[in-house]
Design a protein around this motif. Sequence first.
Motif, PDB file in Angstrom:
ATOM      1  N   GLU A  32       0.788  -1.319  -0.066  1.00 14.08           N
ATOM      2  CA  GLU A  32       0.053  -0.006   0.054  1.00 14.08           C
ATOM      3  C   GLU A  32       0.937   1.345   0.128  1.00 14.08           C
ATOM      4  O   GLU A  32       0.379   2.106  -0.469  1.00 14.08           O
ATOM      5  CB  GLU A  32      -0.841  -0.005   1.258  1.00 14.08           C
ATOM      6  N   SER A  49      -4.096   2.759  -4.884  1.00 14.75           N
ATOM      7  CA  SER A  49      -4.107   1.885  -3.754  1.00 14.75           C
ATOM      8  C   SER A  49      -4.756   0.633  -4.004  1.00 14.75           C
ATOM      9  O   SER A  49      -5.301   0.456  -5.016  1.00 14.75           O
ATOM     10  CB  SER A  49      -4.938   2.560  -2.801  1.00 14.75           C
ATOM     11  N   THR A  50      -4.684  -0.220  -3.070  1.00 10.87           N
ATOM     12  CA  THR A  50      -5.466  -1.724  -3.089  1.00 10.87           C
ATOM     13  C   THR A  50      -6.957  -1.355  -2.742  1.00 10.87           C
ATOM     14  O   THR A  50      -7.799  -2.173  -3.090  1.00 10.87           O
ATOM     15  CB  THR A  50      -4.878  -2.506  -2.152  1.00 10.87           C
ATOM     16  N   LEU A  61      -7.202  -1.916   2.162  1.00 15.88           N
ATOM     17  CA  LEU A  61      -6.309  -2.179   3.260  1.00 15.88           C
ATOM     18  C   LEU A  61      -6.728  -2.388   4.751  1.00 15.88           C
ATOM     19  O   LEU A  61      -6.644  -3.312   5.721  1.00 15.88           O
ATOM     20  CB  LEU A  61      -4.820  -1.108   3.203  1.00 15.88           C
TER      21      LEU A  61
END
Length: 179
Positions: A44, A54-55, A58
Amino acid sequence: MNTDSNVLQLLAALFIRFASILAKAGAVLAVCLMAGMTLHVILEIVLRAFFSTSTFVLDEFVGYGVAAMTFMALGYTFETNTLIRVNMLLTRVRSRLGRQIIEILCVSAALVLTSYIALYFWKSVERNIERGSTSETIAAVPLWIPEAFVLVGLAIFIIQMLAYIVRVVSGQPLLSEQD
């Protein structure tokens, strides 16, 4: 009569060993979850710092990981006497038999409460599987998965408490006598 006693001792030793193996497996899984969360945080950071992306999962995954890690390690922390316990009454009792009785009563009470919580999680996992419930996030994680980790951790803890009761009844050292 001696043969029956030997068989019971062997069964007790096997059960205690089984509980210990389960507890260690839970601890290893907890460590793997911690490593996975650490790697996810690093990913991240890299994504945000260098790629402005971003994922987007998170917070959710770390939350699931912390819950799973906590419950998966319960049995091991109990077995190794690293679980925080309040021994105010136990330290005041001088007789070994008195301490054994108190230990069995306290662990039995914890066993009943933990079993009730595990039953609740069992019903919740079952309901979430039947309904196909997922998280309301971009990941749409099936909710039974993180709950199943908690349930397995509780089951390991229950087995470890039963093994401890067997240890106490068979005259092995109490947790308060270790170290």
